[in-house]
Design a protein around this motif. Sequence first.
Motif, short mmCIF file in Angstrom:
data_model
loop_
_atom_site.label_atom_id
_atom_site.label_comp_id
_atom_site.label_asym_id
_atom_site.label_seq_id
_atom_site.Cartn_x
_atom_site.Cartn_y
_atom_site.Cartn_z
N THR A 94 19.52 0.93 -13.77
CA THR A 94 18.67 0.05 -14.58
C THR A 94 18.46 -1.22 -13.80
O THR A 94 19.42 -1.84 -13.32
CB THR A 94 19.32 -0.26 -15.94
N CYS A 146 13.90 -3.84 -16.75
CA CYS A 146 13.94 -4.87 -17.78
C CYS A 146 13.35 -6.16 -17.24
O CYS A 146 13.76 -6.63 -16.17
CB CYS A 146 15.38 -5.12 -18.24
N ILE A 156 10.55 2.63 -18.57
CA ILE A 156 11.16 3.74 -17.85
C ILE A 156 10.12 4.25 -16.85
O ILE A 156 9.03 4.67 -17.25
CB ILE A 156 11.58 4.89 -18.79
N LEU A 206 20.80 5.85 -17.33
CA LEU A 206 20.11 6.38 -16.16
C LEU A 206 20.91 6.00 -14.92
O LEU A 206 21.80 5.16 -14.98
CB LEU A 206 18.69 5.80 -16.07
N ALA A 234 15.23 2.51 -15.36
CA ALA A 234 14.81 1.57 -16.39
C ALA A 234 14.55 0.22 -15.73
O ALA A 234 15.26 -0.17 -14.80
CB ALA A 234 15.88 1.44 -17.46
N MET A 288 20.96 2.66 -21.51
CA MET A 288 19.87 3.38 -20.87
C MET A 288 20.36 4.71 -20.30
O MET A 288 19.63 5.70 -20.28
CB MET A 288 19.25 2.53 -19.76
N ILE A 335 11.38 -3.21 -21.92
CA ILE A 335 12.07 -2.29 -21.03
C ILE A 335 11.14 -1.11 -20.75
O ILE A 335 10.59 -0.51 -21.68
CB ILE A 335 13.39 -1.78 -21.64
#
Length: 280
Positions: free
Chosen positions: A47, A24, A7, A44, A22, A42, A5
């Motif tokens: 993601t 993934c 950022i 955020l 994020a 996360m 993952i």
Amino acid sequence: MKFPIFIADAFTAKAFRGNPAAVCLLENKLDEDMHQKIAKEMNLSETAFIQKLHPTDNFTQSSCFGLRWFTPVSEVPLCGHATLASAAVLFHKIKNMNSTLTFVTLSGELKARREEDGIVLDLPLYPVHPQDFHEVEELIKTAIGDTLVQDIRYSPDTRKLLVRLSDTYNRSFLESLKVNTQNLPQVENTGKVKGLILTIKGEPDGQTQAFDFYSRYFTPWFGVAEDPVTGSAHTVLSSYWSQQLGKKTMHGRTACFQILKNLLNLKLVFLLICTIHLKM
């Protein structure tokens, strides 16, 4: 199951600034509920999940991937900055060998092209239609009170409501405006509106660079009170302001960052330093 993952901070050249997402990288499919759990963890605005489309694909050599975006509470159909982050991770961290990547998404195929000074994204351009004030009056009054409104448009493709404030307001007014987002999901619970765009006309040339329009974007329906830089909102703003101004080349600014140079060919160049170019 283990997977990397990342950022990524979009629209900035410095860590801990810009609009973070994020990213993934999924070697295998996840259980559906795991996407949301990870996005919640996360915490955020978005993601992104990059998924291989075929067992023989790999993140270094393949050029086409599945892509999905989740806020902490829901999946969203389109996210510009998390798409930028996904392309940046593949190009710059994974060292993907291709010059162009294709992402298969809920909004169709989106392409990301590597350029010397950034990454170019192909995003849709969504038309807007006049919206009767009385149908959305409670929503607008809840959000901005008695602030003067000049125009209201609606994008059925994105379920975004665009509210243009009076031309008597300037950038500092928009940036300092207190917007009540907490009660919006209760006021508008029909599903028609999932995002609120506030925008004003830009200011004339001065000592600093002039902008054709300014904007802020709110989507509490997806668990994000305010998103500082939103590519999906600009697929609507670009359509509206191009018609209003009769221009194909525009500069726009969000409340937080200068992020946009519009050339309405739906190529968003994310320079990773707070600038986007939209070319027709």
